[in-house]
Design an enzyme around this catalytic site. Structure first.
Site, PDB file in Angstrom:
ATOM      1  N   GLY A   1      -4.037 -36.667  20.464  1.00 42.18           N
ATOM      2  CA  GLY A   1      -4.126 -36.768  21.909  1.00 42.18           C
ATOM      3  C   GLY A   1      -3.247 -35.747  22.617  1.00 42.18           C
ATOM      4  O   GLY A   1      -3.592 -34.557  22.704  1.00 42.18           O
TER       5      GLY A   1
ATOM      6  N   ASN B   1     -13.117 -48.880  25.351  1.00 42.02           N
ATOM      7  CA  ASN B   1     -11.730 -48.820  25.815  1.00 42.02           C
ATOM      8  C   ASN B   1     -11.394 -50.097  26.566  1.00 42.02           C
ATOM      9  O   ASN B   1     -11.681 -50.220  27.751  1.00 42.02           O
ATOM     10  CB  ASN B   1     -11.570 -47.586  26.710  1.00 42.02           C
TER      11      ASN B   1
ATOM     12  N   ASN C   1       0.963 -40.691  32.162  1.00 45.77           N
ATOM     13  CA  ASN C   1      -0.177 -40.300  32.988  1.00 45.77           C
ATOM     14  C   ASN C   1      -0.741 -41.525  33.688  1.00 45.77           C
ATOM     15  O   ASN C   1      -0.660 -42.648  33.191  1.00 45.77           O
ATOM     16  CB  ASN C   1      -1.257 -39.576  32.151  1.00 45.77           C
TER      17      ASN C   1
ATOM     18  N   ASN D   1      -3.679 -47.114  22.509  1.00 35.88           N
ATOM     19  CA  ASN D   1      -3.766 -46.466  23.803  1.00 35.88           C
ATOM     20  C   ASN D   1      -2.326 -46.292  24.302  1.00 35.88           C
ATOM     21  O   ASN D   1      -1.375 -46.547  23.568  1.00 35.88           O
ATOM     22  CB  ASN D   1      -4.602 -47.330  24.770  1.00 35.88           C
TER      23      ASN D   1
ATOM     24  N   GLY E   1       2.513 -39.436  23.420  1.00 27.14           N
ATOM     25  CA  GLY E   1       3.298 -38.375  22.792  1.00 27.14           C
ATOM     26  C   GLY E   1       4.251 -38.926  21.738  1.00 27.14           C
ATOM     27  O   GLY E   1       4.216 -40.120  21.418  1.00 27.14           O
TER      28      GLY E   1
ATOM     29  N   GLY F   1       1.132 -40.193  19.342  1.00 23.92           N
ATOM     30  CA  GLY F   1       2.241 -39.293  19.022  1.00 23.92           C
ATOM     31  C   GLY F   1       2.040 -38.409  17.814  1.00 23.92           C
ATOM     32  O   GLY F   1       3.004 -37.852  17.291  1.00 23.92           O
TER      33      GLY F   1
ATOM     34  N   LEU G   1      -8.963 -42.918  34.749  1.00 23.83           N
ATOM     35  CA  LEU G   1     -10.380 -42.841  34.350  1.00 23.83           C
ATOM     36  C   LEU G   1     -11.247 -42.030  35.313  1.00 23.83           C
ATOM     37  O   LEU G   1     -12.374 -42.409  35.615  1.00 23.83           O
ATOM     38  CB  LEU G   1     -10.968 -44.253  34.189  1.00 23.83           C
TER      39      LEU G   1
ATOM     40  N   CYS H   1      -7.107 -49.524  28.959  1.00 26.62           N
ATOM     41  CA  CYS H   1      -6.558 -48.522  29.867  1.00 26.62           C
ATOM     42  C   CYS H   1      -5.555 -49.162  30.827  1.00 26.62           C
ATOM     43  O   CYS H   1      -5.903 -50.069  31.578  1.00 26.62           O
ATOM     44  CB  CYS H   1      -7.655 -47.849  30.675  1.00 26.62           C
TER      45      CYS H   1
HETATM   46  C1  LIG Z   1      -4.117 -37.465  30.305  1.00 27.62           C
HETATM   47  C2  LIG Z   1      -4.578 -38.586  29.432  1.00 27.62           C
HETATM   48  C3  LIG Z   1      -5.823 -39.180  29.694  1.00 27.62           C
HETATM   49  C4  LIG Z   1      -6.277 -40.229  28.872  1.00 27.62           C
HETATM   50  N1  LIG Z   1      -7.514 -40.787  29.125  1.00 27.62           N
HETATM   51  C5  LIG Z   1      -7.985 -41.768  28.307  1.00 27.62           C
HETATM   52  C6  LIG Z   1      -9.284 -42.323  28.493  1.00 27.62           C
HETATM   53  O1  LIG Z   1     -10.048 -41.917  29.367  1.00 27.62           O
HETATM   54  N2  LIG Z   1      -9.684 -43.328  27.660  1.00 27.62           N
HETATM   55  C7  LIG Z   1      -8.871 -43.803  26.651  1.00 27.62           C
HETATM   56  O2  LIG Z   1      -9.260 -44.710  25.913  1.00 27.62           O
HETATM   57  N3  LIG Z   1      -7.646 -43.260  26.439  1.00 27.62           N
HETATM   58  C8  LIG Z   1      -7.181 -42.279  27.231  1.00 27.62           C
HETATM   59  N4  LIG Z   1      -5.942 -41.729  27.008  1.00 27.62           N
HETATM   60  C9  LIG Z   1      -5.117 -42.250  25.893  1.00 27.62           C
HETATM   61  C10 LIG Z   1      -5.227 -41.360  24.650  1.00 27.62           C
HETATM   62  O3  LIG Z   1      -6.564 -41.264  24.200  1.00 27.62           O
HETATM   63  C11 LIG Z   1      -4.324 -41.880  23.519  1.00 27.62           C
HETATM   64  O4  LIG Z   1      -4.716 -43.206  23.191  1.00 27.62           O
HETATM   65  C12 LIG Z   1      -2.850 -41.926  23.895  1.00 27.62           C
HETATM   66  O5  LIG Z   1      -2.498 -40.802  24.669  1.00 27.62           O
HETATM   67  C13 LIG Z   1      -1.935 -42.000  22.670  1.00 27.62           C
HETATM   68  O6  LIG Z   1      -2.114 -40.890  21.811  1.00 27.62           O
HETATM   69  P1  LIG Z   1      -1.192 -39.567  21.892  1.00 27.62           P
HETATM   70  O7  LIG Z   1       0.240 -40.014  21.893  1.00 27.62           O
HETATM   71  O8  LIG Z   1      -1.581 -38.771  20.691  1.00 27.62           O
HETATM   72  O9  LIG Z   1      -1.557 -38.880  23.173  1.00 27.62           O
HETATM   73  C14 LIG Z   1      -5.466 -40.685  27.804  1.00 27.62           C
HETATM   74  C15 LIG Z   1      -4.225 -40.077  27.555  1.00 27.62           C
HETATM   75  C16 LIG Z   1      -3.785 -39.035  28.338  1.00 27.62           C
HETATM   76  C17 LIG Z   1      -2.456 -38.411  28.016  1.00 27.62           C
END
Ligand SMILES: Cc1cc2nc3c(=O)[nH]c(=O)nc-3n(C[C@H](O)[C@H](O)[C@H](O)COP(=O)(O)O)c2cc1C
Length: 303
Positions: free
Chosen positions: A265, A127, A69, A192, A217, A244, A73, A130
């Site tokens: 997430g 954060n 993605n 992140n 993921g 993930g 922000l 990012c």
């Molecule tokens: C669409 C999307 C938007 C995200 N927006 C933010 C955000 O605004 N701030 C942040 O700290 N992390 C953001 N993340 C990161 C997630 O919070 C997380 O750290 C990351 O996706 C890893 O976890 P996961 O594999 O379970 O998704 C975003 C992730 C995705 C997929």
């Protein structure tokens, strides 16, 4: 019976399952699927000082076992949050935590100062990681010096629980975690997204408008587990693990690696009820393995 609760400083969480920033809106978006108040906490979308449009489309790409993605922000800014969103979410009976993002230290500080006054927001997640913001974001989380500058500045003004979210796009995550602890973080969350890219071979063009984006993921779980394990050797403050997690077994792996809590997430996009299912699965595992508290499980990896 098992006790799923945990604490960061004096802040009580009824269970260790939180939803990750950017993947669960502000909470009400999921009201049709789960009772949000049953969660350990909700980390709301990254909130900045000013309104941000985010990056141009396309800003999502599917990848094997994950997604990229480059949302960048997108949000309406802290004042809009306080005026219009806060009243909608303040009655949830769980910890509503705001993910604070920015591109300059003074922006983080100003947002944190404003959040200090909101009684129903007991914590922030800073954060510094990012990857999708050109002029900053991840840059803060990739060196100890820049991490130090933003964490210490926010710590001076923010009086409640401060969680610092770490970037995996570094060679030595343990030293950044240690910096966060030294500068007054009450907990760290990791990871992140990992910087990645996707290419359309027919068009010979990148799929994302920003060329690179953040990978999340199941594909990132092994990296996240490794980093949680390394960080657990370096700091004493609680660790919130993510990256993930698709089911309760994944969550348990993070506890064993050293996390005291986890965030869900990308899995929320696949199954909007997954967070509640993971709470139940953790409880079942603890009963089967005779763990009475989360603490008993944390770091119990036998190497
Ligand atoms: C669409 C999307 C938007 C995200 N927006 C933010 C955000 O605004 N701030 C942040 O700290 N992390 C953001 N993340 C990161 C997630 O919070 C997380 O750290 C990351 O996706 C890893 O976890 P996961 O594999 O379970 O998704 C975003 C992730 C995705 C997929």
């Amino acid at each position: 019976m098992v006790d799923l609760s945990f604490k960061i400083k004096d802040l009580y969480f009824k269970n260790p399952v939180l939803t990750a920033s950017g993947t669960f809106g502000y909470g009400p978006e999921f009201d049709d699927f789960v009772d949000v108040s049953e969660l350990g906490g909700v980390i709301v979308k990254g909130t900045t000082l000013e309104h941000r449009e985010g990056n141009p489309y396309p800003r999502m790409a599917e990848t094997p076992s994950g997604m990229l993605n480059a949302v960048g922000l997108q949000n309406k800014g802290i004042d809009y949050f306080i005026k219009h969103i806060y009243s909608e979410i303040k009655s949830y009976k769980t910890n509503m935590i705001v993910n604070v993002s920015g591109s300059a230290v003074k922006d983080y500080v100003e947002v944190a100062e404003k959040l200090n006054h909101l009684d129903a927001i007991p914590a922030i997640e800073l954060n510094i990681s990012c990857p999708n913001v050109k002029e900053g974001g991840m840059a803060f989380g990739t060196s100890c010096e820049s991490a130090q500058s933003v964490i210490s500045a926010v710590r001076k003004v923010y009086k409640k629980v401060m969680i610092v979210k770490l970037s995996p796009n570094v060679t030595d995550i343990a030293s950044i975690a240690k910096t966060a602890e030294d500068e007054g973080a009450d907990a760290v969350s990791l990871i992140n997204t990992l910087l990645g890219m996707a290419i359309d071979a027919e068009k010979r063009r990148p799929i994302l408008s920003t060329v690179t984006g953040g990978l999340s993921g199941p594909a990132v779980k092994p990296v996240a587990l490794r980093m949680v394990w390394q960080v657990s050797k370096a700091v004493k403050i609680p660790i919130i693990g993510l990256g993930g997690i698709m089911n309760a077994t994944d969550a348990i792996e993070f506890f064993l690696a050293g996390a005291s809590a986890i965030q869900i997430g990308t899995a929320n996009f696949i199954d909007p009820e997954i967070s509640i299912k993971v709470i139940k699965g953790i409880e079942e595992y603890m009963l089967r393995h005779n763990f009475k508290t989360i603490d008993e499980m944390v770091g119990k990896l036998e190497c």
